[in-house]
Design an enzyme around this catalytic site. Structure first.
Site, mmCIF file in Angstrom:
data_model
loop_
_atom_site.group_PDB
_atom_site.id
_atom_site.type_symbol
_atom_site.label_atom_id
_atom_site.label_comp_id
_atom_site.label_asym_id
_atom_site.label_seq_id
_atom_site.Cartn_x
_atom_site.Cartn_y
_atom_site.Cartn_z
ATOM 1 N N CYS A 144 53.666 47.870 45.800
ATOM 2 C CA CYS A 144 52.695 47.390 44.932
ATOM 3 C C CYS A 144 51.343 48.264 44.604
ATOM 4 O O CYS A 144 50.468 48.091 43.945
ATOM 5 C CB CYS A 144 52.249 45.924 44.744
ATOM 6 S SG CYS A 144 53.422 44.774 45.064
ATOM 7 N N GLU A 194 40.286 22.936 30.645
ATOM 8 C CA GLU A 194 39.117 22.866 31.682
ATOM 9 C C GLU A 194 39.234 24.105 32.647
ATOM 10 O O GLU A 194 38.453 24.702 32.886
ATOM 11 C CB GLU A 194 38.991 21.613 32.261
ATOM 12 C CG GLU A 194 37.689 21.695 33.347
ATOM 13 C CD GLU A 194 36.427 21.478 32.668
ATOM 14 O OE1 GLU A 194 36.292 21.328 31.398
ATOM 15 O OE2 GLU A 194 35.313 21.661 33.198
#
Ligand SMILES: CSCCC(=O)C(=O)COP(=O)(O)O
Ligand SMILES: [Zn+2]
Length: 239
Positions: free
Chosen positions: A100, A143
């Site tokens: 990665c 939220e």
């Protein structure tokens, strides 16, 4: 032990639990328990002003020790997928740095991130399948959207904002995602993460705490988005 080996090992040896090498070990273990980095995939990297700390590739991420961590100088020429990188410290064991690394570098150079997290969470993977045609995961009126930052490093989104996370195609080798991830980050400067089809997600932040918070919020939103879509509920409401 030679003086230089001793100096190199000192880069990952500390009694401070907040030292990046200690944090990577601890966080990978907790991400494993969330199902984010099972089967050796995924992980987290941390950048300070002048150093990048990266975990090894293809190892059980929940069992990483600080002595397994690679340290690279920052900045350095963009580590492209198939070229040599410069290291300040390599582990003694026969390990390779995470595949990665070029993707993490995108987060550093394009968003000035201090940390980047890659997960193989099934919530992320399911979202890429359910929003595959649109190439964009969208959700509003939740939220937890308020925990996500515009571009991953800007102000936090409002309850009234719609969260959008682009989806890029997967490639057989992780490193080869570098260019399409870069393209998506440049095309969508407000995106706080990049989803990878049938693979997972990359999320970054100014520091490891912000990257972790945003990954948690995004994973929550991906999970609830998937559940809502499967229940036939719209994930975006008209304002
Ligand atoms: C089963 S993991 C496949 C490779 C992958 O997706 C990945 O994230 C690998 O990361 P690593 O840090 O182990 O190179
Ligand atoms: Zn991966």
């Amino acid at each position: 032990m030679s003086a230089s080996t001793e100096q190199e090992d000192a880069l990952v040896t500390s009694t401070d639990p907040l030292h990046p090498a200690n944090l990577i070990s601890e966080l990978c273990a907790s991400f494993y328990n969330l199902g984010w980095v099972t089967g050796t995939g995924g992980g987290i990297c941390i950048r300070t002003d002048d150093k990048v700390y990266i975990a090894p590739s293809g190892v059980q991420k929940e069992r990483i020790e600080p002595s397994h961590i690679f340290v690279l100088p920052y900045p350095q020429a963009e580590p492209s997928p198939h070229t040599d990188r410069i290291f300040l410290r390599r582990p003694k064991l026969n390990l390779k740095e995470s595949a990665c690394t070029p993707l993490f570098w995108n987060a550093f150079t394009i968003r000035n991130a201090g940390s980047c997290i890659h997960t193989h969470s099934q919530n992320a993977v399911m979202a890429t399948l359910l929003w595959e045609k649109e190439k964009m995961f969208r959700i509003s009126h939740q939220e937890m959207i308020k925990g996500v930052r515009i571009g991953g490093n800007g102000r936090t989104l409002s309850y009234l904002d719609t969260l959008e996370v682009p989806i890029i195609d997967n490639t057989p080798n992780e490193e080869d995602l570098k260019d399409s991830m870069k393209e998506a980050m440049e095309k969508y400067p407000s995106a706080a993460g990049i989803l990878v089809l049938r693979h997972g997600i990359y999320v970054w932040g100014d520091d490891w705490q912000k990257a972790k918070t945003q990954t948690e919020c995004l994973d929550y939103l991906l999970e609830i988005g998937v559940k809502m879509k499967l229940a036939g509920l719209p994930t975006v409401l008209n304002q």
